[in-house]
Design a protein around this motif. Structure first.
Motif, mmCIF file in Angstrom:
data_model
loop_
_atom_site.group_PDB
_atom_site.id
_atom_site.type_symbol
_atom_site.label_atom_id
_atom_site.label_comp_id
_atom_site.label_asym_id
_atom_site.label_seq_id
_atom_site.Cartn_x
_atom_site.Cartn_y
_atom_site.Cartn_z
ATOM 1 N N VAL A 83 10.095 0.493 2.748
ATOM 2 C CA VAL A 83 9.756 -0.446 1.666
ATOM 3 C C VAL A 83 8.747 -1.469 2.179
ATOM 4 N N LYS A 84 7.949 -1.976 1.244
ATOM 5 C CA LYS A 84 6.918 -2.962 1.597
ATOM 6 C C LYS A 84 6.967 -4.114 0.601
ATOM 7 N N ASN A 85 6.705 -5.309 1.104
ATOM 8 C CA ASN A 85 6.678 -6.490 0.248
ATOM 9 C C ASN A 85 5.394 -7.271 0.509
ATOM 10 N N MET A 123 4.641 -5.074 5.358
ATOM 11 C CA MET A 123 4.244 -6.226 4.540
ATOM 12 C C MET A 123 2.749 -6.172 4.248
ATOM 13 N N ASP A 124 2.377 -6.750 3.105
ATOM 14 C CA ASP A 124 0.993 -6.703 2.622
ATOM 15 C C ASP A 124 0.498 -8.115 2.351
ATOM 16 N N GLY A 125 -0.569 -8.532 3.053
ATOM 17 C CA GLY A 125 -1.098 -9.893 2.898
ATOM 18 C C GLY A 125 -2.133 -10.044 1.798
ATOM 19 N N ASN A 126 -2.595 -8.916 1.230
ATOM 20 C CA ASN A 126 -3.558 -8.974 0.119
ATOM 21 C C ASN A 126 -4.728 -9.927 0.382
ATOM 22 N N LEU A 127 -5.217 -9.967 1.604
ATOM 23 C CA LEU A 127 -6.429 -10.734 1.984
ATOM 24 C C LEU A 127 -6.254 -12.243 1.845
ATOM 25 N N ILE A 145 1.334 -4.310 8.968
ATOM 26 C CA ILE A 145 0.893 -5.368 8.062
ATOM 27 C C ILE A 145 -0.443 -4.925 7.479
ATOM 28 N N GLU A 146 -0.554 -5.063 6.147
ATOM 29 C CA GLU A 146 -1.750 -4.578 5.444
ATOM 30 C C GLU A 146 -2.617 -5.753 5.001
ATOM 31 N N GLU A 147 -3.910 -5.619 5.174
ATOM 32 C CA GLU A 147 -4.909 -6.586 4.698
ATOM 33 C C GLU A 147 -4.472 -8.043 4.855
ATOM 34 N N PRO A 148 -4.138 -8.475 6.097
ATOM 35 C CA PRO A 148 -3.609 -9.827 6.249
ATOM 36 C C PRO A 148 -4.635 -10.930 6.036
ATOM 37 N N HIS A 158 -2.231 4.715 2.978
ATOM 38 C CA HIS A 158 -2.715 4.374 1.654
ATOM 39 C C HIS A 158 -2.083 3.075 1.201
ATOM 40 N N GLY A 159 -2.883 2.218 0.527
ATOM 41 C CA GLY A 159 -2.342 0.958 0.050
ATOM 42 C C GLY A 159 -3.045 0.454 -1.185
ATOM 43 N N ASN A 160 -2.621 0.904 -2.341
ATOM 44 C CA ASN A 160 -3.108 0.353 -3.613
ATOM 45 C C ASN A 160 -2.313 0.972 -4.753
HETATM 46 MG MG LIG Z 1 -2.388 -3.684 -0.595
#
Ligand SMILES: [Mg+2]
Length: 383
Positions: free
Chosen positions: A180-182, A214-218, A240-243, A314-316
């Protein structure tokens, strides 16, 4: 012998095939299933593209970019130029336009239009040849691992509390999910300590054996990202994605040198993948076929990543369309089940793959196996 006859006939048909019709549909207010413990969002919109050939093969695609300007751009400028083109010559299509992809502010809408065309044409290629698209892309595997993203507040709904996040994560794990990712960094001013406590509540709810990302969404500065990663290392975070802002390659490389947590980043511009790889900025590269160049660009990005021994993940929100890339290429990886966006796919398309014990089984239908439900366009089209 039979195969040879079939292939001969197929190639004759394919060589005469032309793009005969291009339509774009802006859809609104499609009812969707809200997340487990919320009553919103209840509806979602979408942008669908439909391309038909002179021999009646129809390819479908969608975009993560749903600004209405795309509708006019496609109808008045893009569609007239690609009519009559051979749908198999996907690398020829961008050459008809390339200069315009750099013309702002149409740039983003134009890139989205090009991606939609490419995806619909690959759907046509598969349907014409009687093959699933992931086999045309290399056919590496017939199922892909999946992780579930949840807990993001949409449609004006309140931000999830720690307790709500933990309850929803536990619920998703009970359904058979193993990763799971948040999202993190979503406070008005990013607060690494608060994010750490939210991730800790999730870890405690799901136990030690389920993967957690976890995803930082930039949204974070380098200082905030380093602090968050250092606090979260004890929680065994998968990635960690797009921190950090803009996916800045040198800043991501600096973060990687300061944490043991794997770093993942997407690329929405043509040369971002190269710069991220050269800078040593990522552990996973995350192309999105719906945002940049479709499967044709996805293949190039996968090859580039392979040369650096970097796997894709993949992340979107366009998971169902990205499955074919990850199943197709040798370094394909994890696909994101973005809860809210997946519910929209379920509402729009027939036969969307669903997670089972941590995997998605890839459609074996010719093409992408993602065709819209009968009557849906008529009911929800706004343009
Ligand atoms: Mg993302």
């Amino acid at each position: 012998m039979l195969n040879q006859v079939f292939l001969h006939e197929t190639s004759v048909v394919a060589s005469r095939q032309k793009i005969a019709r291009v339509e774009i549909h802006e859809l609104k207010n499609i009812p969707i299933q809200p997340p487990p413990f919320r009553d919103r969002p209840k509806t979602e919109g979408a942008m669908l593209m439909e391309i038909e050939t002179n021999d009646g093969v129809i390819g479908w695609s969608t975009s993560g970019y749903t600004h209405p300007v795309t509708v006019d751009l496609v109808a008045k400028f893009v569609a007239p130029r690609i009519l009559g083109e051979d749908p198999f010559r996907t690398d020829r299509i961008p050459l008809l336009f390339d200069r315009h992809t750099f013309e702002r502010p149409l740039g983003r809408a134009f890139v989205a239009a090009m991606a939609m065309i490419d995806i619909a044409l690959w759907d046509i290629k598969g349907k014409t040849l009687g093959k699933p698209v992931h086999h045309l892309l290399g056919g590496a595997r017939d199922r892909v691992p999946v992780y579930v993203t949840h807990g993001a507040a949409y449609d004006g709904a309140a931000v999830y509390s720690r307790e709500e996040l933990a309850a929803e994560a536990a619920h998703l794990v009970k359904l058979g999910n193993n990763h799971v990712k948040n999202t993190v960094g979503r406070q008005a001013i990013p607060d690494p300590k608060d994010d750490y406590l939210r991730m800790k509540a999730m870890r405690e709810a799901i136990g030690p054996d389920v993967k957690l990302s976890m995803d930082g969404n930039l949204r974070m500065s380098i200082a905030e990202a380093i602090k968050l990663c250092n606090l979260c290392e004890e929680l065994d975070i998968a990635f960690i994605e797009e921190p950090v802002y803009y996916n800045d390659p040198s800043v991501l490389a600096h973060l990687r040198s300061r944490t043991t947590i794997a770093v993942a980043a997407a690329e929405n511009e043509k040369f971002a993948a190269r710069d991220l790889l050269v800078a040593g900025a990522v552990d996973f590269l995350q192309p999105n076929v719906n945002n940049d160049g479709g499967y044709s660009q996805g293949l190039r990005t996968a090859a580039l990543a392979r040369a650096f021994n970097i796997p894709l993940s993949h992340g979107n929100g366009n998971g169902p369309h990205n499955i074919a890339l990850h199943a197709g290429v040798i370094n394909g990886g994890l696909v994101e089940y973005h809860f809210h966006k997946w519910m929209a796919y379920n509402a729009i398309f027939e036969h969307v793959p669903q997670p089972e014990s941590g995997y998605l089984t890839v459609s074996q239908e010719p093409g992408l196996g993602l065709n819209p439900k009968h009557g849906l366009i008529r009911e929800y089209k706004v343009n």
